[in-house]
Design a protein around this motif. Structure first.
Motif, PDB file in Angstrom:
ATOM      1  N   ASP A 141      80.990  63.289  15.569  1.00 20.30           N
ATOM      2  CA  ASP A 141      79.615  64.196  15.058  1.00 20.30           C
ATOM      3  C   ASP A 141      79.332  64.840  13.968  1.00 20.30           C
ATOM      4  O   ASP A 141      79.471  63.700  13.335  1.00 20.30           O
ATOM      5  N   ASP A 142      78.461  65.431  13.609  1.00 13.41           N
ATOM      6  CA  ASP A 142      77.947  65.517  12.126  1.00 13.41           C
ATOM      7  C   ASP A 142      78.629  66.635  11.206  1.00 13.41           C
ATOM      8  O   ASP A 142      77.737  67.951  10.287  1.00 13.41           O
ATOM      9  N   SER A 143      80.442  66.901  12.146  1.00 14.29           N
ATOM     10  CA  SER A 143      80.373  68.082  11.507  1.00 14.29           C
ATOM     11  C   SER A 143      81.575  67.386  10.895  1.00 14.29           C
ATOM     12  O   SER A 143      81.412  65.742  10.575  1.00 14.29           O
ATOM     13  N   LEU A 144      82.304  67.401   9.147  1.00 13.89           N
ATOM     14  CA  LEU A 144      82.880  66.921   8.446  1.00 13.89           C
ATOM     15  C   LEU A 144      84.120  66.033   8.815  1.00 13.89           C
ATOM     16  O   LEU A 144      83.187  64.938   8.354  1.00 13.89           O
ATOM     17  N   ARG A 145      84.123  65.913   9.489  1.00 18.42           N
ATOM     18  CA  ARG A 145      85.681  65.410  10.195  1.00 18.42           C
ATOM     19  C   ARG A 145      84.735  64.210  10.776  1.00 18.42           C
ATOM     20  O   ARG A 145      85.471  62.681  10.609  1.00 18.42           O
ATOM     21  N   GLY A 146      83.780  64.789  11.260  1.00 16.58           N
ATOM     22  CA  GLY A 146      83.238  63.597  12.066  1.00 16.58           C
ATOM     23  C   GLY A 146      82.366  62.692  11.347  1.00 16.58           C
ATOM     24  O   GLY A 146      82.097  61.644  12.030  1.00 16.58           O
ATOM     25  N   ARG A 147      81.656  63.236  10.224  1.00 14.30           N
ATOM     26  CA  ARG A 147      81.035  62.130   9.024  1.00 14.30           C
ATOM     27  C   ARG A 147      81.997  61.142   8.667  1.00 14.30           C
ATOM     28  O   ARG A 147      82.004  60.188   8.231  1.00 14.30           O
ATOM     29  N   ARG A 148      83.624  62.068   8.171  1.00 15.46           N
ATOM     30  CA  ARG A 148      84.694  61.091   7.407  1.00 15.46           C
ATOM     31  C   ARG A 148      84.662  60.137   8.250  1.00 15.46           C
ATOM     32  O   ARG A 148      84.531  58.888   7.942  1.00 15.46           O
ATOM     33  N   ASP A 149      85.072  60.415   9.751  1.00 16.14           N
ATOM     34  CA  ASP A 149      85.885  59.212  10.834  1.00 16.14           C
ATOM     35  C   ASP A 149      84.568  58.325  11.146  1.00 16.14           C
ATOM     36  O   ASP A 149      85.009  56.770  11.221  1.00 16.14           O
ATOM     37  N   ARG A 150      83.484  58.496  10.970  1.00 11.76           N
ATOM     38  CA  ARG A 150      81.885  57.659  11.573  1.00 11.76           C
ATOM     39  C   ARG A 150      82.248  56.821   9.917  1.00 11.76           C
ATOM     40  O   ARG A 150      82.346  55.341  10.328  1.00 11.76           O
ATOM     41  N   GLN A 200      76.925  57.178   2.799  1.00  8.12           N
ATOM     42  CA  GLN A 200      76.002  58.299   2.028  1.00  8.12           C
ATOM     43  C   GLN A 200      75.862  59.342   2.872  1.00  8.12           C
ATOM     44  O   GLN A 200      76.111  60.353   2.164  1.00  8.12           O
ATOM     45  N   ALA A 201      76.024  59.672   4.859  1.00  3.31           N
ATOM     46  CA  ALA A 201      75.898  60.230   5.342  1.00  3.31           C
ATOM     47  C   ALA A 201      77.703  61.527   4.301  1.00  3.31           C
ATOM     48  O   ALA A 201      77.619  62.574   4.398  1.00  3.31           O
ATOM     49  N   TRP A 202      78.555  60.938   4.538  1.00  2.00           N
ATOM     50  CA  TRP A 202      79.448  61.444   3.798  1.00  2.00           C
ATOM     51  C   TRP A 202      79.876  61.996   2.771  1.00  2.00           C
ATOM     52  O   TRP A 202      80.452  62.696   2.496  1.00  2.00           O
ATOM     53  N   LEU A 203      79.329  60.726   1.742  1.00  2.00           N
ATOM     54  CA  LEU A 203      79.726  61.817   0.490  1.00  2.00           C
ATOM     55  C   LEU A 203      78.182  62.615  -0.171  1.00  2.00           C
ATOM     56  O   LEU A 203      78.709  63.883  -0.366  1.00  2.00           O
ATOM     57  N   ALA A 204      77.173  62.791   1.011  1.00  2.00           N
ATOM     58  CA  ALA A 204      76.627  64.069   0.662  1.00  2.00           C
ATOM     59  C   ALA A 204      77.203  65.125   1.048  1.00  2.00           C
ATOM     60  O   ALA A 204      76.682  66.187   0.906  1.00  2.00           O
ATOM     61  N   ALA A 205      77.910  65.105   2.447  1.00  2.00           N
ATOM     62  CA  ALA A 205      78.278  66.105   2.521  1.00  2.00           C
ATOM     63  C   ALA A 205      79.719  66.272   2.467  1.00  2.00           C
ATOM     64  O   ALA A 205      80.004  67.758   2.459  1.00  2.00           O
ATOM     65  N   ALA A 232      90.023  59.168  -4.143  1.00  2.00           N
ATOM     66  CA  ALA A 232      89.599  58.928  -2.993  1.00  2.00           C
ATOM     67  C   ALA A 232      88.622  58.613  -2.842  1.00  2.00           C
ATOM     68  O   ALA A 232      87.804  59.800  -2.135  1.00  2.00           O
ATOM     69  N   LEU A 233      88.174  58.142  -1.345  1.00  2.00           N
ATOM     70  CA  LEU A 233      86.977  57.786  -0.575  1.00  2.00           C
ATOM     71  C   LEU A 233      87.566  58.281   0.408  1.00  2.00           C
ATOM     72  O   LEU A 233      86.370  59.369   0.939  1.00  2.00           O
ATOM     73  N   PHE A 234      88.782  58.651   1.186  1.00  2.00           N
ATOM     74  CA  PHE A 234      88.477  58.649   2.484  1.00  2.00           C
ATOM     75  C   PHE A 234      89.811  60.566   2.241  1.00  2.00           C
ATOM     76  O   PHE A 234      90.777  59.782   1.959  1.00  2.00           O
ATOM     77  N   ARG A 235      89.601  61.571   2.907  1.00  2.00           N
ATOM     78  CA  ARG A 235      90.200  62.351   3.118  1.00  2.00           C
ATOM     79  C   ARG A 235      90.878  63.133   4.046  1.00  2.00           C
ATOM     80  O   ARG A 235      89.836  63.212   4.684  1.00  2.00           O
ATOM     81  N   ARG A 236      91.634  63.798   3.191  1.00  2.00           N
ATOM     82  CA  ARG A 236      92.312  65.275   4.688  1.00  2.00           C
ATOM     83  C   ARG A 236      91.275  66.376   5.749  1.00  2.00           C
ATOM     84  O   ARG A 236      90.679  66.142   3.955  1.00  2.00           O
ATOM     85  N   VAL A 237      90.669  66.519   6.811  1.00  2.00           N
ATOM     86  CA  VAL A 237      89.265  67.041   6.213  1.00  2.00           C
ATOM     87  C   VAL A 237      90.152  68.575   7.675  1.00  2.00           C
ATOM     88  O   VAL A 237      90.981  68.206   8.134  1.00  2.00           O
ATOM     89  N   ARG A 238      90.796  69.525   6.353  1.00  4.96           N
ATOM     90  CA  ARG A 238      91.757  70.731   6.619  1.00  4.96           C
ATOM     91  C   ARG A 238      91.058  71.543   7.208  1.00  4.96           C
ATOM     92  O   ARG A 238      89.277  71.909   7.791  1.00  4.96           O
ATOM     93  N   LYS A 239      91.331  72.719   8.170  1.00 11.58           N
ATOM     94  CA  LYS A 239      90.341  73.696   8.811  1.00 11.58           C
ATOM     95  C   LYS A 239      89.503  74.453   7.758  1.00 11.58           C
ATOM     96  O   LYS A 239      90.350  75.005   7.088  1.00 11.58           O
ATOM     97  N   GLY A 240      88.431  74.872   8.131  1.00 13.84           N
ATOM     98  CA  GLY A 240      87.261  75.702   7.201  1.00 13.84           C
ATOM     99  C   GLY A 240      86.288  73.870   7.051  1.00 13.84           C
ATOM    100  O   GLY A 240      85.867  75.006   5.922  1.00 13.84           O
ATOM    101  N   GLY A 241      86.227  73.000   6.775  1.00 12.13           N
ATOM    102  CA  GLY A 241      86.059  72.087   6.400  1.00 12.13           C
ATOM    103  C   GLY A 241      86.337  71.816   5.163  1.00 12.13           C
ATOM    104  O   GLY A 241      85.601  71.803   3.433  1.00 12.13           O
ATOM    105  N   HIS A 242      88.141  72.185   4.562  1.00 10.05           N
ATOM    106  CA  HIS A 242      87.956  71.880   2.963  1.00 10.05           C
ATOM    107  C   HIS A 242      88.522  70.654   3.773  1.00 10.05           C
ATOM    108  O   HIS A 242      89.139  70.184   3.941  1.00 10.05           O
ATOM    109  N   LEU A 243      88.694  69.999   1.911  1.00  5.10           N
ATOM    110  CA  LEU A 243      89.243  68.997   1.610  1.00  5.10           C
ATOM    111  C   LEU A 243      90.423  68.769   1.440  1.00  5.10           C
ATOM    112  O   LEU A 243      90.842  69.066   0.639  1.00  5.10           O
ATOM    113  N   GLY A 244      91.438  67.620   1.588  1.00  4.30           N
ATOM    114  CA  GLY A 244      92.423  67.976   1.149  1.00  4.30           C
ATOM    115  C   GLY A 244      92.767  66.565   0.236  1.00  4.30           C
ATOM    116  O   GLY A 244      91.812  65.641  -0.640  1.00  4.30           O
ATOM    117  N   GLU A 245      94.170  66.322   0.989  1.00  4.89           N
ATOM    118  CA  GLU A 245      94.874  64.972   0.136  1.00  4.89           C
ATOM    119  C   GLU A 245      94.196  63.483   0.602  1.00  4.89           C
ATOM    120  O   GLU A 245      93.514  63.767   1.057  1.00  4.89           O
TER     121      GLU A 245
END
Length: 366
Positions: free
Chosen positions: A185-194, A259-264, A271-284
């Motif tokens: 979906d369009d959540s941060l996690r969804g954009r990352r996975d896509r 493009q959508a992932w970098l913008a969001a 690192a290009l791909f990182r863990r998405v924590r609760k609340g939409g915070h980027l992790g390691e």
């Protein structure tokens, strides 16, 4: 130009400050440094596989012989390892020599995933790891013994005769892959996975370690949703040499997803791909294991049934290329394969089904 080696000597003062070494013997410090470089030069996945294999050897040896594993391992112990884990045909069916109590112990202690004989490829890998360990330790290598080599060769032939082919991960070709993408979906996690899935698939089926190691610094934007990614390190380019074929395009839906992932995410470096924590915070940074987890999770969400893993993206790309009759040279340029035999081995039965030669009898005459 001639150099007089007798005259190219250091001063007596410098000799006192820096004791001379014996050229026929490696110093302890140099040996430690060499081992460290060998470890650093290996991929993380390779090192993890080596450690796992050696842990299993130690556990099996202790359970079978009641003593710790020491080098060099005797040849009879290596032969015992093979017959303990390789299946052979008997009047009552396939059996292996490993006692049920030892098998249960190894499973209960976490050294084995399940009861029963492992895949023959697992046995071969563990023998190879033991062989490498002896080589690095400068010990007599029992895995090079003639009887061990003949037993492995004949066992491999026995498996082939009864049709026990090596198990390969199923390919994520176009249709199941699109079903996976539809779960993002369009959540941060969804954009990352896509973005992650499309990056891995569309750039030639990148390995999970390559996806985990991807950085913004190696990504160049050509147009708003068109990128070029430079693969600086891979399985076939472990020295990091600059090669034109290591520049991979990200266009179409893959470029749009990036493009959508970098913008969001707001990621501009590292690192290009990182863990998405609760609340939409980027992790390691995501690990290679996390990349595999994302593939399996999205397969489950999409209802895609089968034994899939991160490597299914790579085989899926090649399978789809074969299905759509893409030129082999272009396919190899994207995947990075250096031999035709290797890349052809990735073609799955699905690609063969669409081949015109398969319908030769039913094809109209020209």
């Amino acid at each position: 130009m001639k150099i007089d080696l007798a005259k190219t000597s250091v001063t007596e003062v410098s000799l006192k400050r820096h004791p001379l070494l014996d050229p026929a013997k490696l110093s302890e410090m140099a040996e430690d440094a060499a081992r460290a470089l060998l470890r650093e030069g290996e991929s993380a996945n390779t090192l993890a596989a080596y450690r796992s294999a050696l842990r299993y050897w130690a556990a099996w040896f202790a359970a079978r012989y009641g003593q710790p594993l020491r080098l060099p391992v005797p040849v009879p112990a290596v032969i015992q390892f093979i017959v303990d884990h390789a299946e052979r045909t008997t009047p009552t069916g396939l059996v292996s020599q490993l006692p049920a109590a030892v098998d249960r112990l190894l499973v209960d202690q976490g050294y084995k995933g399940k009861l029963g004989a492992p895949a023959f490829s697992t046995v071969v890998h563990r023998i190879a790891v033991l062989s490498k360990t002896h080589q690095l330790a400068h010990q007599v290598n029992p895995c090079g013994d003639a009887l061990v080599r003949e037993l492995l060769a004949k066992t491999r032939r026995a498996y082939a005769k009864r049709g026990a082919l090596p198990r390969k991960q199923r390919a994520l070709s176009k249709e199941p892959f699109q079903a996976m993408l539809a779960t993002c979906d369009d959540s941060l996690r969804g954009r990352r996975d896509r973005a992650l899935l499309l990056f891995a698939w569309a750039t030639g089926g990148r390995r999970r370690s390559e996806v985990a190691a991807a950085t913004v610094e190696n990504l160049r934007r050509v147009e708003p949703a068109v990128f070029l990614y430079v693969l600086t390190h891979s399985k076939i380019n472990q020295a990091g040499a600059e090669r034109p074929q290591d520049t991979k395009p990200l266009v179409g839906s893959a470029g749009e997803a990036m493009q959508a992932w970098l913008a969001a995410s707001g990621i501009t470096s590292g690192a290009l791909f990182r863990r998405v924590r609760k609340g939409g915070h980027l992790g390691e940074t995501l690990s290679a294991a996390a990349v595999r987890g994302i593939v399996k999770e999205r397969c489950a969400l999409a209802g895609v049934e089968g034994d899939f893993s991160a490597h299914s993206l790579r085989s899926g790309f090649v399978t789809e290329a074969g299905r759509q009759n893409m030129p082999l040279a272009e396919t190899m340029a994207m995947t990075g394969h250096q031999s035709v035999a290797s890349v052809v081995g990735y073609f799955r039965a699905e690609a063969a089904l669409s081949s015109r030669i398969a319908s030769l009898l039913d094809a109209p005459e020209m």
